[in-house]
Write a protein that holds these residues in place. Structure first.
Motif, PDB file in Angstrom:
ATOM      1  N   VAL A 140       0.933  -1.181  -0.092  1.00 30.69           N
ATOM      2  CA  VAL A 140       0.011   0.124   0.128  1.00 30.69           C
ATOM      3  C   VAL A 140       0.930   1.402  -0.045  1.00 30.69           C
ATOM      4  N   PHE A 141       0.887   2.159  -1.054  1.00 30.47           N
ATOM      5  CA  PHE A 141       1.489   3.239  -1.179  1.00 30.47           C
ATOM      6  C   PHE A 141       1.027   4.418  -0.081  1.00 30.47           C
ATOM      7  N   ASP A 142       1.840   4.754   0.712  1.00 36.49           N
ATOM      8  CA  ASP A 142       1.520   5.518   2.013  1.00 36.49           C
ATOM      9  C   ASP A 142       2.405   6.909   1.505  1.00 36.49           C
ATOM     10  N   PRO A 143       1.731   8.149   1.152  1.00 33.97           N
ATOM     11  CA  PRO A 143       2.614   9.337   1.006  1.00 33.97           C
ATOM     12  C   PRO A 143       3.214   9.885   2.024  1.00 33.97           C
ATOM     13  N   LYS A 144       3.262   9.586   3.384  1.00 38.08           N
ATOM     14  CA  LYS A 144       3.970   9.812   4.298  1.00 38.08           C
ATOM     15  C   LYS A 144       5.390   8.970   4.354  1.00 38.08           C
ATOM     16  N   LYS A 145       5.248   7.713   3.908  1.00 41.84           N
ATOM     17  CA  LYS A 145       6.467   6.957   3.757  1.00 41.84           C
ATOM     18  C   LYS A 145       7.337   6.905   2.408  1.00 41.84           C
ATOM     19  N   HIS A 146       6.541   6.945   1.420  1.00 40.26           N
ATOM     20  CA  HIS A 146       7.171   6.587   0.166  1.00 40.26           C
ATOM     21  C   HIS A 146       6.995   7.886  -0.675  1.00 40.26           C
ATOM     22  N   ILE A 147       7.768   7.687  -1.790  1.00 39.27           N
ATOM     23  CA  ILE A 147       7.940   8.918  -2.663  1.00 39.27           C
ATOM     24  C   ILE A 147       7.543   8.376  -4.135  1.00 39.27           C
ATOM     25  N   LEU A 148       6.652   9.242  -4.915  1.00 38.43           N
ATOM     26  CA  LEU A 148       6.292   8.705  -6.153  1.00 38.43           C
ATOM     27  C   LEU A 148       7.260   8.977  -7.131  1.00 38.43           C
ATOM     28  N   ASP A 149       7.390   8.014  -7.919  1.00 40.61           N
ATOM     29  CA  ASP A 149       8.479   8.050  -9.148  1.00 40.61           C
ATOM     30  C   ASP A 149       7.583   8.680 -10.388  1.00 40.61           C
ATOM     31  N   LEU A 160      -1.913   1.191 -10.358  1.00 37.34           N
ATOM     32  CA  LEU A 160      -0.958   1.052  -9.208  1.00 37.34           C
ATOM     33  C   LEU A 160       0.028   2.473  -9.238  1.00 37.34           C
ATOM     34  N   VAL A 161       0.645   2.495  -8.197  1.00 32.23           N
ATOM     35  CA  VAL A 161       1.761   3.586  -7.891  1.00 32.23           C
ATOM     36  C   VAL A 161       3.073   2.997  -7.926  1.00 32.23           C
ATOM     37  N   PRO A 162       3.948   3.871  -8.763  1.00 33.16           N
ATOM     38  CA  PRO A 162       5.388   3.332  -8.732  1.00 33.16           C
ATOM     39  C   PRO A 162       6.143   4.140  -7.604  1.00 33.16           C
ATOM     40  N   ALA A 163       6.770   3.491  -6.750  1.00 38.07           N
ATOM     41  CA  ALA A 163       7.261   4.114  -5.459  1.00 38.07           C
ATOM     42  C   ALA A 163       9.016   4.388  -6.062  1.00 38.07           C
ATOM     43  N   ASP A 164       9.355   5.560  -5.663  1.00 37.78           N
ATOM     44  CA  ASP A 164      10.869   5.777  -5.953  1.00 37.78           C
ATOM     45  C   ASP A 164      11.815   4.920  -4.961  1.00 37.78           C
ATOM     46  N   VAL A 165      13.036   4.616  -5.637  1.00 38.45           N
ATOM     47  CA  VAL A 165      13.968   3.585  -4.891  1.00 38.45           C
ATOM     48  C   VAL A 165      15.150   4.357  -5.282  1.00 38.45           C
ATOM     49  N   ILE A 166      16.190   4.244  -4.427  1.00 38.21           N
ATOM     50  CA  ILE A 166      17.549   4.600  -4.731  1.00 38.21           C
ATOM     51  C   ILE A 166      18.161   4.352  -6.258  1.00 38.21           C
ATOM     52  N   ALA A 167      18.906   5.131  -7.078  1.00 33.28           N
ATOM     53  CA  ALA A 167      19.064   4.959  -8.362  1.00 33.28           C
ATOM     54  C   ALA A 167      20.646   4.575  -8.316  1.00 33.28           C
ATOM     55  N   ASP A 168      21.119   3.471  -7.547  1.00 31.51           N
ATOM     56  CA  ASP A 168      22.518   3.258  -7.614  1.00 31.51           C
ATOM     57  C   ASP A 168      22.920   1.685  -8.398  1.00 31.51           C
ATOM     58  N   GLY A 169      21.993   1.186  -9.158  1.00 32.05           N
ATOM     59  CA  GLY A 169      22.507   0.004  -9.682  1.00 32.05           C
ATOM     60  C   GLY A 169      21.812  -1.139  -9.181  1.00 32.05           C
ATOM     61  N   ASN A 170      21.450  -0.979  -7.893  1.00 30.06           N
ATOM     62  CA  ASN A 170      20.876  -2.055  -7.206  1.00 30.06           C
ATOM     63  C   ASN A 170      19.332  -2.109  -7.025  1.00 30.06           C
ATOM     64  N   PHE A 171      18.836  -1.449  -8.098  1.00 26.56           N
ATOM     65  CA  PHE A 171      17.442  -1.131  -8.124  1.00 26.56           C
ATOM     66  C   PHE A 171      16.426  -2.165  -7.738  1.00 26.56           C
TER      67      PHE A 171
END
Length: 451
Positions: free
Chosen positions: A11-20, A37-48
């Protein structure tokens, strides 16, 4: 290693997650049954891919590096199955394993299928409908763990990119390929409170204590209930107030969400600008600087005197603040740059002065050429014209001025010395007294008359 108890939080929570925001554009080009559905933003360092799994996990002790190690172990353990099943669309299995052992390496289909066994869950892979190839039909699928393992949940992963499609095509010769994974989560559904329950009032008849014949007696005081219309109005007012408070809460939450989304978009734009500037060529950088320079010149040209004064004051304050907070090393660097700049300006002024001197000399020589051929009578009776002398002297002057500074040639010095000695000899300077006017005059201009 102990197996995971994977219970994903989807469940996408705007308080915890960031929209990509960029992944949202690619999601719109995917199959329609995942548009909600909503895509959540993750760190872009190659280990996506591993960051996406960690985001869905409720276990904060699990890291992406542990997931990568478990994935490599799973692939090596069942190497025959994975190689026979997916090598025709992903590539050689041995090369993929070697790349997987290095961190920040982009994941492929091997890792997705191996994570199904590790997490004991189904993984639905979503690939955008961009540059469809033969293997995209296999990638757009739901992968399950190997028997006898039974999946207890299902998650959705989107193949994405860190840049927009147009920017990717510019850098990759008009082709698009993914380099990013994001988890797809369901939207947060807020359950509204039901405030339409009927009011149940407990009515108790009040009593009054009095004395009669020195004996305490309880006297009942009747109390009349309010009319049905009054009760209805009170219920309506309560419902109205409750609905208004709910609406205000919803509007406030929507405003906060919009502001948060705006901040996310601005941050994404900043990241895109920084990325484009880092990857820009020298020509693109020069074009950008020229455009900024023209825009600045136009704004300064059209600005008022007050705006100009404010800009100068702001620049002055900023310069003072920078110099005040600068270290000794930065101060020395600034002074050194100022010295170099001053030296360059002095050299430039010297070159300009030399150029103007050369031009003036050339103009003088041109005037000397156009003056005409005037004969000059020397003592030995030889007539030499100015045109002949200019023809001999001007090339030397022109050669001397064209490559200034340059040593004077020996022939020119000897010629000048001969002329000086000839003009300053006793025969050339000799004088005589005129017999008619009694005035001394050069002997060369005098004429002897026999008596």
């Amino acid at each position: 290693m102990a197996p995971y108890e994977f219970r994903p939080n989807q469940v996408f929570d705007p308080k915890k997650h960031i929209l990509d925001v960029i992944a949202m554009q690619y999601l719109e080009q995917a199959t329609s049954d995942v548009h909600h559905l909503v895509p959540a933003d993750v760190i872009a360092d190659g280990n996506f891919l591993y960051h996406s799994i960690v985001l869905l996990m409720n276990n904060s002790a699990v890291t992406w590096s542990e997931l990568r190690v478990r994935t490599v172990i799973e692939l090596i353990t069942n190497a025959t199955y994975y190689s026979n099943t997916y090598s025709h669309c992903v590539g050689p299995f041995d090369i993929a394993i070697q790349a997987m052992c290095r961190k920040s390496t982009f994941s492929e289909l091997y890792e997705i299928t191996a994570l199904c066994n590790i997490l004991k869950c189904n993984i639905r892979s979503i690939y955008p409908k961009i540059d469809l190839r033969d293997h995209t039909a296999i990638v757009n699928n739901t992968f399950m763990p190997l028997p006898p393992t039974v999946a207890n949940c299902e998650i959705t992963i989107l193949w994405s990119h860190t840049l927009n499609e147009s920017e990717v095509r510019i850098k990759n010769n008009s082709t698009w390929s993914p380099n990013h994974f994001v988890p797809l989560m369901s939207r947060l559904i807020q359950h509204e409170r039901d405030n339409n329950n009927q009011l149940a009032s407990v009515l108790a008849t009040p009593e009054k204590k009095t004395f009669k014949n020195n004996v305490a007696i309880q006297i009942r005081i009747p109390e009349f209930q309010s009319s049905p219309s009054r009760r209805l109005r009170s219920v309506i007012n309560i419902d109205t107030d409750s609905s208004q408070s709910i609406m205000s809460d919803i509007m406030l939450h929507d405003q906060n969400d919009k502001e948060e989304q705006r901040q996310i978009r601005l941050e994404k734009k900043k990241q895109l600008v920084r990325s484009s500037r880092l990857n820009a060529t020298e020509d693109e950088r020069q074009n950008r600087l020229d455009a900024n320079k023209r825009r600045t010149q136009s704004s300064r040209k059209n600005g008022t005197e007050e705006e100009r004064q404010n800009r100068l004051d702001a620049n002055k304050r900023r310069t003072q603040s920078i110099r005040k907070n600068a270290t000794e090393e930065e101060r020395q660097n600034r002074l050194e740059q100022q010295r170099k700049r001053s030296q360059a300006n002095r050299e430039k002024k010297k070159n300009e002065k030399r150029m103007s001197d050369n031009i003036s000399i050339q103009q003088q020589t041109t005037q000397m050429q156009s003056a005409g051929a005037k004969e000059v009578t020397l003592q030995d009776g030889i007539n030499i014209s100015h045109s002949t002398s200019n023809a001999n002297i001007l090339p030397k002057i022109r050669n001397a001025t064209s490559s200034w500074p340059e040593p004077i040639s020996r022939d020119l010095k000897e010629g000048c010395l001969k002329k000086f000695l000839h003009r300053m000899s006793m025969s050339a300077l000799a004088e005589t007294t005129c017999a008619v006017c009694n005035i001394r005059s050069p002997m060369q201009k005098s004429k002897s008359v026999p008596v």
